[in-house]
Design an enzyme around this catalytic site. Structure first.
Site, short mmCIF file in Angstrom:
data_model
loop_
_atom_site.label_atom_id
_atom_site.label_comp_id
_atom_site.label_asym_id
_atom_site.label_seq_id
_atom_site.Cartn_x
_atom_site.Cartn_y
_atom_site.Cartn_z
N HIS A 101 0.84 -1.20 0.00
CA HIS A 101 0.00 0.00 0.00
C HIS A 101 0.88 1.26 0.00
O HIS A 101 1.99 1.26 0.57
CB HIS A 101 -0.92 0.01 1.22
CG HIS A 101 -1.90 1.15 1.17
ND1 HIS A 101 -1.60 2.39 1.67
CD2 HIS A 101 -3.12 1.24 0.60
CE1 HIS A 101 -2.62 3.20 1.44
NE2 HIS A 101 -3.56 2.52 0.79
N GLU A 173 -4.16 1.78 -7.39
CA GLU A 173 -4.49 2.89 -6.50
C GLU A 173 -3.55 4.06 -6.76
O GLU A 173 -2.45 4.12 -6.17
CB GLU A 173 -4.33 2.47 -5.04
CG GLU A 173 -5.17 1.28 -4.65
CD GLU A 173 -5.50 1.29 -3.16
OE1 GLU A 173 -6.65 1.02 -2.84
OE2 GLU A 173 -4.61 1.59 -2.34
P1 PGA Z 1 -9.46 6.12 0.65
O1 PGA Z 1 -8.33 5.01 0.84
O2 PGA Z 1 -10.67 5.39 0.11
O3 PGA Z 1 -9.69 6.66 2.03
O4 PGA Z 1 -8.94 7.11 -0.33
C1 PGA Z 1 -8.08 4.12 -0.21
C2 PGA Z 1 -6.88 3.29 0.04
O5 PGA Z 1 -5.91 3.75 0.65
O6 PGA Z 1 -6.87 2.13 -0.38
#
Ligand code: PGA
Length: 263
Positions: A101, A173
């Site tokens: 992540h 992401e």
């Molecule tokens: P968020 O987080 O939906 O709060 O933007 C997404 C993530 O970090 O996977």
């Protein structure tokens, strides 16, 4: 037809008691809506401390809800003070483990080398990695982002065989869209996911890219979820903040079941 995925990582939120409360409601929802959610994969990644409590509520409940971890070590045991073993997670009953992540990469300085070792360790322990990748900034030309994604993804997958790809979930992401006011634009998400599929077809051969599970994460909300889920080549959503509220998470699961019917 591939299943649609609706997942959330709670990051460093919710105590054990709060987790129990959420899980009980989730279990009830899943059990009462078996038909609607039968073609969905729903997963929740609580903090390490709350995983066991979550598993105890969902285990044997026939709810279809999968519980995962947000990270793990690349070794099964040994002198790694403070780390969590993938072997121990498997032993506990964990199905999914998030890896790479953006917050782990940025705050805790995880490199692609570490991420690739973690992906291999999770696969070896017969769990599914949720491998997060994403460019840091929104570039003026998307090609710059695509080139970054190519290097990052191939580095992170460097220790796995093509046959393992079916056990990996790739979460695209874009870092600039995490914790932001809006998700990435739909056409931007589509272009990135299409690029990743073409890349995997080329690098791993056959239809590996077409068959790969790829989901989107980054400021997904009940308002933006439906259009993102409906993107033809996207297999689901990975939600942060919005899913801390169970009503919103359930709303997004119902949306996914509606989208799935027409996809
Ligand atoms: P968020 O987080 O939906 O709060 O933007 C997404 C993530 O970090 O996977």
């Amino acid at each position: 037809m591939k299943n649609l995925y609706v997942g959330t990582s709670w990051k460093m939120n919710k105590t054990v008691a709060e987790t129990r409360e959420y899980m009980k409601k989730m279990k009830e929802f899943m059990q009462n809506n078996g038909e609607a959610i039968k073609d969905l994969d729903v997963f929740i990644l609580p903090t390490f401390l709350a995983i066991d409590a979550a598993l105890q509520i969902t285990r044997n409940a026939n709810s279809g809800l999968k519980i995962g971890a947000q990270d793990c070590c690349w070794e099964d045991f040994g002198p790694f003070t403070g780390e969590v073993s993938p072997m121990h997670l498997k032993d506990l009953g964990v199905s999914y483990v998030e890896v790479g992540h953006a917050e782990r990469r940025e705050i805790f300085k995880e490199t692609d080398e570490m991420v690739s070792k973690k992906v291999a360790a999770i696969v070896k322990n017969k769990m599914k990695p949720i491998l997060c990748i994403g460019e840091e900034e929104k570039p003026s030309q998307i090609d710059i982002a695509l080139n970054f994604l190519k290097n990052q993804l191939l580095d992170d997958l460097s220790r796995i065989e093509s046959a393992d790809l079916k056990n990996i979930i790739i979460a695209y992401e874009p870092v600039w869209a995490i914790g932001a006011t809006a998700s990435a634009p739909l056409d931007y998400i589509k272009e990135a996911i299409d690029f990743l599929r073409a890349l995997l077809n080329k690098e791993f051969g056959g239809r590996h890219g077409d068959d790969q599970v790829i989901i989107y994460g980054g400021s997904v909300t009940p308002e933006s979820a439906k259009d993102i889920l409906a993107l033809p080549d996207n297999d689901g959503i990975f939600v942060g903040r919005s899913a801390l509220n169970i009503d919103y998470f359930i709303k997004m699961i119902i949306m996914a079941s509606e989208v799935q019917k027409v996809k």
